[in-house]
Design an enzyme around this catalytic site. Structure first.
Site, PDB file in Angstrom:
ATOM      1  N   SER A   1      -2.733   3.229  -1.700  1.00  0.00           N
ATOM      2  CA  SER A   1      -3.992   2.864  -1.066  1.00  0.00           C
ATOM      3  C   SER A   1      -3.865   3.118   0.424  1.00  0.00           C
ATOM      4  O   SER A   1      -2.937   2.616   1.057  1.00  0.00           O
ATOM      5  CB  SER A   1      -4.307   1.386  -1.331  1.00  0.00           C
ATOM      6  OG  SER A   1      -5.485   0.987  -0.670  1.00  0.00           O
ATOM      7  N   ALA A   2      -4.789   3.901   0.972  1.00  0.00           N
ATOM      8  CA  ALA A   2      -4.636   4.351   2.357  1.00  0.00           C
ATOM      9  C   ALA A   2      -5.927   4.159   3.142  1.00  0.00           C
ATOM     10  O   ALA A   2      -6.930   4.842   2.890  1.00  0.00           O
ATOM     11  CB  ALA A   2      -4.221   5.818   2.383  1.00  0.00           C
TER      12      ALA A   2
ATOM     13  N   HIS B   1      -9.042   6.448   1.620  1.00  0.00           N
ATOM     14  CA  HIS B   1     -10.427   6.017   1.807  1.00  0.00           C
ATOM     15  C   HIS B   1     -10.754   5.707   3.268  1.00  0.00           C
ATOM     16  O   HIS B   1      -9.900   5.288   4.050  1.00  0.00           O
ATOM     17  CB  HIS B   1     -10.732   4.785   0.948  1.00  0.00           C
ATOM     18  CG  HIS B   1      -9.732   3.680   1.097  1.00  0.00           C
ATOM     19  ND1 HIS B   1      -8.624   3.563   0.276  1.00  0.00           N
ATOM     20  CD2 HIS B   1      -9.663   2.636   1.969  1.00  0.00           C
ATOM     21  CE1 HIS B   1      -7.926   2.493   0.638  1.00  0.00           C
ATOM     22  NE2 HIS B   1      -8.530   1.927   1.664  1.00  0.00           N
ATOM     23  N   ILE B   2     -12.019   5.912   3.582  1.00  0.00           N
ATOM     24  CA  ILE B   2     -12.585   5.526   4.872  1.00  0.00           C
ATOM     25  C   ILE B   2     -13.584   4.406   4.602  1.00  0.00           C
ATOM     26  O   ILE B   2     -14.499   4.567   3.789  1.00  0.00           O
ATOM     27  CB  ILE B   2     -13.287   6.710   5.558  1.00  0.00           C
ATOM     28  CG1 ILE B   2     -12.289   7.848   5.818  1.00  0.00           C
ATOM     29  CG2 ILE B   2     -13.924   6.259   6.875  1.00  0.00           C
ATOM     30  CD1 ILE B   2     -12.939   9.138   6.301  1.00  0.00           C
TER      31      ILE B   2
ATOM     32  N   CYS C   1       0.848  -1.202   0.000  1.00  0.00           N
ATOM     33  CA  CYS C   1       0.000   0.000   0.000  1.00  0.00           C
ATOM     34  C   CYS C   1       0.881   1.249   0.000  1.00  0.00           C
ATOM     35  O   CYS C   1       0.615   2.194  -0.737  1.00  0.00           O
ATOM     36  CB  CYS C   1      -0.918  -0.002   1.213  1.00  0.00           C
ATOM     37  SG  CYS C   1      -2.116  -1.342   1.203  1.00  0.00           S
TER      38      CYS C   1
END
Length: 318
Positions: A222-223, A262-263, A201
């Protein structure tokens, strides 16, 4: 109290909640997402371990040292009671012919929705961890996550079978040619993505020396904003401190650049709880050794004056 690190993180959370796109994802959990964002942390102002929820410095540090050592087996992590990577190793095991326990298909979702199954899952995970710790042959087979971060940082292999220690090379470059624009370490090896338990990620980082200070910029494709990013911020801040000390430099900035930030939909309540809290002053980091970065242990690190709100639990998306 004013805390620039909490403020920057909270600002990103609020922006995603306000303007983010609702998207499906690989885990089928669902996210709200923003593409492209950057945070900057001045490491001379303290150590950026968030205070609006407790973040375990021990977990952050032992995972980073695991990367630095080039290790890819969770046995090292479990010796420090670090369970960050358990689910990915466990998934490989329960899908193998050697596993003869209860059906663990889709354990990530089922453990959240079915209390009876969750008890089975916890029992199987407990047995798995005990075998990893006490059975080296089992650990060698099922504790290894493939060619993940530590392998790529310390033992990148090219198509001709040549091996390259990226981290050691970059540290040497910083010492001998600090103005180089090639102080880069990449964990994204396209030819080995399929051999990794989880593709990286946090994919690439670059160092930049300015006026005796070491700056570091991370690109994270990607987080996971709630669970992952607080660890990532602290981890790369710690890496910057360790490399700076190794190279005889002071710390400067850590710059965190995001791709898909993203959450997860099942983290919304947790995020709102965290955003409702006031900050404490940031802690300080002390490195109590002159050992090489490659020999440092967790016990050589000290976090000073860390005060925080309680931890907030949330499910991991596997």
């Amino acid at each position: 109290m004013y805390n620039p690190f909490d403020e920057a993180y909270h600002g990103l959370c609020e922006e995603i909640l306000e303007i983010g796109n609702r998207r499906d994802d690989r885990t089928h959990t669902g996210t709200i997402s923003k593409f492209g964002h950057q945070l900057r942390f001045d490491l001379t102002k303290g150590f950026p371990l968030l205070t609006t929820k407790k973040v375990s410095f021990k977990l952050v540090a032992t995972e980073l040292l695991w990367f630095i050592k080039g290790d890819t087996n969770i046995q090292y992590l479990l010796k420090y009671n670090n369970n960050i990577w358990n689910e990915w190793a466990f998934e490989n095991y329960v899908q193998s012919d050697d596993y003869h326990g209860p059906d663990m298909t889709d354990f990530g979702h089922r453990s959240q929705q079915d209390p009876e199954f969750n008890e089975q899952y916890k029992e199987e995970m407990k047995k798995f961890k005990e075998r990893i710790l006490n059975d080296d042959a089992f650990a060698k087979k099922y504790g290894n996550l493939g060619n993940v971060y530590g392998k790529q940082w310390r033992d990148w292999e090219d198509k001709n079978g040549n091996h390259y220690d990226q981290l050691k090379s970059v540290i040497q470059q910083i010492k001998t040619n600090p103005n180089s624009r090639r102080h880069i370490v990449s964990a994204w090896n396209p030819t080995e993505i399929d051999s990794m338990a989880l593709p990286p990620c946090h994919t690439m980082f670059q160092f930049y020396v300015q006026e005796g200070k070491l700056n570091c910029q991370l690109y994270q494709r990607s987080a996971d904003i709630f669970l992952g990013v607080p660890f990532n911020i602290a981890s790369y801040a710690l890496l910057t401190h360790l490399v700076a000390k190794e190279c005889g430099l002071e710390v400067g900035e850590f710059i965190h650049t995001f791709g898909d930030a993203h959450i997860y939909s099942n983290h919304m309540d947790a995020i709102h709880t965290q955003l409702s809290r006031d900050s404490y002053l940031p802690p300080q980091l002390k490195i109590n050794t002159d050992k090489s970065i490659f020999d440092i242990n967790y016990e050589d690190l000290e976090l000073i004056n860390y005060e925080s709100h309680p931890a907030i639990k949330a499910p991991i998306a596997v």
